[in-house]
Design a protein around this motif. Structure first.
Motif, PDB file in Angstrom:
ATOM      1  N   ALA A 115      39.746 -62.368  -6.152  1.00  0.00           N
ATOM      2  CA  ALA A 115      38.877 -62.658  -5.007  1.00  0.00           C
ATOM      3  C   ALA A 115      39.339 -61.881  -3.778  1.00  0.00           C
ATOM      4  N   ASN A 116      40.646 -61.801  -3.575  1.00  0.00           N
ATOM      5  CA  ASN A 116      41.183 -61.049  -2.439  1.00  0.00           C
ATOM      6  C   ASN A 116      40.820 -59.574  -2.517  1.00  0.00           C
ATOM      7  N   ALA A 117      40.767 -59.043  -3.733  1.00  0.00           N
ATOM      8  CA  ALA A 117      40.439 -57.631  -3.914  1.00  0.00           C
ATOM      9  C   ALA A 117      38.935 -57.371  -3.755  1.00  0.00           C
ATOM     10  N   LEU A 118      38.114 -58.333  -4.173  1.00  0.00           N
ATOM     11  CA  LEU A 118      36.664 -58.151  -4.133  1.00  0.00           C
ATOM     12  C   LEU A 118      36.051 -58.476  -2.772  1.00  0.00           C
ATOM     13  N   ARG A 119      36.682 -59.365  -2.016  1.00  0.00           N
ATOM     14  CA  ARG A 119      36.090 -59.872  -0.776  1.00  0.00           C
ATOM     15  C   ARG A 119      35.642 -58.772   0.195  1.00  0.00           C
ATOM     16  N   PRO A 120      36.437 -57.715   0.416  1.00  0.00           N
ATOM     17  CA  PRO A 120      36.008 -56.694   1.379  1.00  0.00           C
ATOM     18  C   PRO A 120      34.705 -55.989   0.997  1.00  0.00           C
ATOM     19  N   LEU A 121      34.371 -55.981  -0.289  1.00  0.00           N
ATOM     20  CA  LEU A 121      33.165 -55.282  -0.732  1.00  0.00           C
ATOM     21  C   LEU A 121      31.891 -56.038  -0.369  1.00  0.00           C
ATOM     22  N   ARG A 122      31.998 -57.337  -0.068  1.00  0.00           N
ATOM     23  CA  ARG A 122      30.806 -58.122   0.230  1.00  0.00           C
ATOM     24  C   ARG A 122      30.190 -57.762   1.571  1.00  0.00           C
ATOM     25  N   SER A 123      30.945 -57.090   2.432  1.00  0.00           N
ATOM     26  CA  SER A 123      30.449 -56.769   3.772  1.00  0.00           C
ATOM     27  C   SER A 123      29.631 -55.470   3.802  1.00  0.00           C
ATOM     28  N   ARG A 124      29.479 -54.828   2.657  1.00  0.00           N
ATOM     29  CA  ARG A 124      28.722 -53.575   2.634  1.00  0.00           C
ATOM     30  C   ARG A 124      28.030 -53.397   1.295  1.00  0.00           C
ATOM     31  N   ILE A 125      27.102 -52.452   1.268  1.00  0.00           N
ATOM     32  CA  ILE A 125      26.440 -52.105   0.009  1.00  0.00           C
ATOM     33  C   ILE A 125      27.404 -51.268  -0.826  1.00  0.00           C
ATOM     34  N   CYS A 126      27.565 -51.635  -2.071  1.00  0.00           N
ATOM     35  CA  CYS A 126      28.495 -50.900  -2.922  1.00  0.00           C
ATOM     36  C   CYS A 126      27.872 -50.654  -4.287  1.00  0.00           C
ATOM     37  N   ARG A 127      28.485 -49.792  -5.034  1.00  0.00           N
ATOM     38  CA  ARG A 127      28.044 -49.487  -6.395  1.00  0.00           C
ATOM     39  C   ARG A 127      28.768 -50.399  -7.387  1.00  0.00           C
ATOM     40  N   PRO A 128      28.176 -50.614  -8.553  1.00  0.00           N
ATOM     41  CA  PRO A 128      28.871 -51.402  -9.589  1.00  0.00           C
ATOM     42  C   PRO A 128      30.246 -50.837  -9.933  1.00  0.00           C
ATOM     43  N   GLY A 129      30.350 -49.503  -9.921  1.00  0.00           N
ATOM     44  CA  GLY A 129      31.626 -48.885 -10.246  1.00  0.00           C
ATOM     45  C   GLY A 129      32.725 -49.247  -9.260  1.00  0.00           C
ATOM     46  N   GLU A 130      32.359 -49.449  -7.987  1.00  0.00           N
ATOM     47  CA  GLU A 130      33.349 -49.841  -6.989  1.00  0.00           C
ATOM     48  C   GLU A 130      33.862 -51.255  -7.252  1.00  0.00           C
ATOM     49  N   VAL A 131      32.967 -52.139  -7.672  1.00  0.00           N
ATOM     50  CA  VAL A 131      33.374 -53.507  -7.995  1.00  0.00           C
ATOM     51  C   VAL A 131      34.359 -53.492  -9.164  1.00  0.00           C
ATOM     52  N   LEU A 132      34.080 -52.681 -10.172  1.00  0.00           N
ATOM     53  CA  LEU A 132      34.971 -52.616 -11.331  1.00  0.00           C
ATOM     54  C   LEU A 132      36.346 -52.079 -10.951  1.00  0.00           C
ATOM     55  N   LEU A 133      36.394 -51.009 -10.183  1.00  0.00           N
ATOM     56  CA  LEU A 133      37.685 -50.436  -9.808  1.00  0.00           C
ATOM     57  C   LEU A 133      38.502 -51.387  -8.947  1.00  0.00           C
ATOM     58  N   ALA A 134      37.817 -52.221  -8.153  1.00  0.00           N
ATOM     59  CA  ALA A 134      38.530 -53.171  -7.293  1.00  0.00           C
ATOM     60  C   ALA A 134      39.310 -54.196  -8.103  1.00  0.00           C
ATOM     61  N   LEU A 135      38.953 -54.380  -9.369  1.00  0.00           N
ATOM     62  CA  LEU A 135      39.640 -55.358 -10.213  1.00  0.00           C
ATOM     63  C   LEU A 135      41.051 -54.914 -10.588  1.00  0.00           C
ATOM     64  N   LEU A 136      41.320 -53.628 -10.490  1.00  0.00           N
ATOM     65  CA  LEU A 136      42.603 -53.097 -10.950  1.00  0.00           C
ATOM     66  C   LEU A 136      43.675 -53.319  -9.890  1.00  0.00           C
ATOM     67  N   VAL A 137      44.008 -54.571  -9.707  1.00  0.00           N
ATOM     68  CA  VAL A 137      44.904 -54.958  -8.616  1.00  0.00           C
ATOM     69  C   VAL A 137      46.379 -54.924  -9.004  1.00  0.00           C
ATOM     70  N   ASN A 138      46.666 -54.901 -10.288  1.00  0.00           N
ATOM     71  CA  ASN A 138      48.069 -54.851 -10.713  1.00  0.00           C
ATOM     72  C   ASN A 138      48.168 -54.253 -12.109  1.00  0.00           C
ATOM     73  N   ASP A 139      49.391 -53.971 -12.513  1.00  0.00           N
ATOM     74  CA  ASP A 139      49.614 -53.321 -13.809  1.00  0.00           C
ATOM     75  C   ASP A 139      49.168 -54.194 -14.974  1.00  0.00           C
ATOM     76  N   ARG A 140      49.309 -55.512 -14.845  1.00  0.00           N
ATOM     77  CA  ARG A 140      48.936 -56.391 -15.949  1.00  0.00           C
ATOM     78  C   ARG A 140      47.437 -56.317 -16.232  1.00  0.00           C
ATOM     79  N   VAL A 141      46.624 -56.365 -15.180  1.00  0.00           N
ATOM     80  CA  VAL A 141      45.173 -56.273 -15.371  1.00  0.00           C
ATOM     81  C   VAL A 141      44.812 -54.917 -15.961  1.00  0.00           C
ATOM     82  N   GLU A 142      45.411 -53.855 -15.441  1.00  0.00           N
ATOM     83  CA  GLU A 142      45.105 -52.525 -15.960  1.00  0.00           C
ATOM     84  C   GLU A 142      45.494 -52.420 -17.431  1.00  0.00           C
ATOM     85  N   ARG A 143      46.619 -53.009 -17.792  1.00  0.00           N
ATOM     86  CA  ARG A 143      47.074 -52.950 -19.179  1.00  0.00           C
ATOM     87  C   ARG A 143      46.126 -53.717 -20.102  1.00  0.00           C
ATOM     88  N   GLU A 144      45.636 -54.865 -19.649  1.00  0.00           N
ATOM     89  CA  GLU A 144      44.822 -55.724 -20.511  1.00  0.00           C
ATOM     90  C   GLU A 144      43.366 -55.272 -20.605  1.00  0.00           C
TER      91      GLU A 144
END
Length: 245
Positions: A115-144
């Motif tokens: 939620a902390n990573a996604l929250r800033p995107l709500r204030s502007r128009i963004c692409r789906p790809g930006e939402v996906l990349l925002a999920l990569l907040v740490n090595d564990r998520v990227e690995r899984e």
């Protein structure tokens, strides 16, 4: 752009583009390489292919995009939040659902690391790809989820580049999941003519004639590992990598 030109030159000299594999240490910040290759007209195979749309992780990511496009879709939201790698407990999910605000607002206003990573995107128009990349907040998520996320990112960026809105992209993803679409398997046969793209974890157990490894910082120590011998045997153009920009 230098990397793309080098690959094109190698293909013009008679090498099959499908004999190459591009391996990324991390996705976020390195998507520029994929954009450059696509921009040069080099066909790419990104993702697991075959049963890509039946992957639980891909379906969870699609649910997030559907939820982002339509915050009132609590079923998609709950499906995403219950994903093992998101780590929202059923107790916490029940509390959010029973709250005064809708599930989407409850989640984004909380202190969850995604939620902390996604929250800033709500204030502007963004692409789906930006939402996906925002999920990569740490090595564990990227690995899984990295390899599946990379494949989905490549597909939604292609749709966005063709002028599809966020909603139109999510509808296309929803149709792909519902139809259980089949795609060429990866590694693809040489006749498929595609350059394969992997994360480090997604490439484990696979072998390729030529391997391009990017953003691998630091020194590599000698090791008796067969995988390391394979790397040095196939990475014949490693001395060129520092000049790429």
């Amino acid at each position: 752009s230098d990397l793309a030109k080098w690959v094109v030159d190698e293909v013009n000299r008679g090498r099959s583009v499908s004999s190459f594999a591009l391996v990324l240490r991390k996705i976020r910040g390195n998507e520029k390489w994929i954009r450059a290759l696509s921009g040069a007209g080099i066909p790419l195979a990104v993702g697991s292919g075959g049963l890509f749309w039946e992957s639980p992780i891909v379906r969870e990511l699609v649910c997030l995009l559907k939820w982002w496009s339509h915050p009132g879709n609590q079923l998609s939201g709950a499906t995403f939040l219950r994903a093992p790698w998101v780590e929202v407990s059923d107790v916490e999910l029940d509390e959010w659902i029973s709250g005064d605000q809708n599930l989407f607002e409850q989640f984004l206003e909380g202190d969850h690391f995604i939620a902390n990573a996604l929250r800033p995107l709500r204030s502007r128009i963004c692409r789906p790809g930006e939402v996906l990349l925002a999920l990569l907040v740490n090595d564990r998520v990227e690995r899984e989820v990295g390899q599946d996320l990379l494949g989905l990112w490549h597909r939604v960026e292609d749709l966005s580049s063709r002028g599809h809105s966020f909603f139109e992209v999510t509808k296309e993803l929803e149709r792909a999941v519902e139809e259980g679409r089949r795609e060429p398997s990866i590694p693809a046969p040489a006749s498929d003519g595609q350059l394969r793209v992997f994360t480090v974890h997604g490439s484990k157990g696979l072998e390729f004639e030529h391997v391009i490894m990017l953003d691998f910082k630091g020194k590599t120590r000698a090791s008796p590992s067969p995988l390391l011998f394979l790397f040095f045997s196939f990475l014949s153009f490693s001395f060129l990598l520092p000049s790429f920009s």
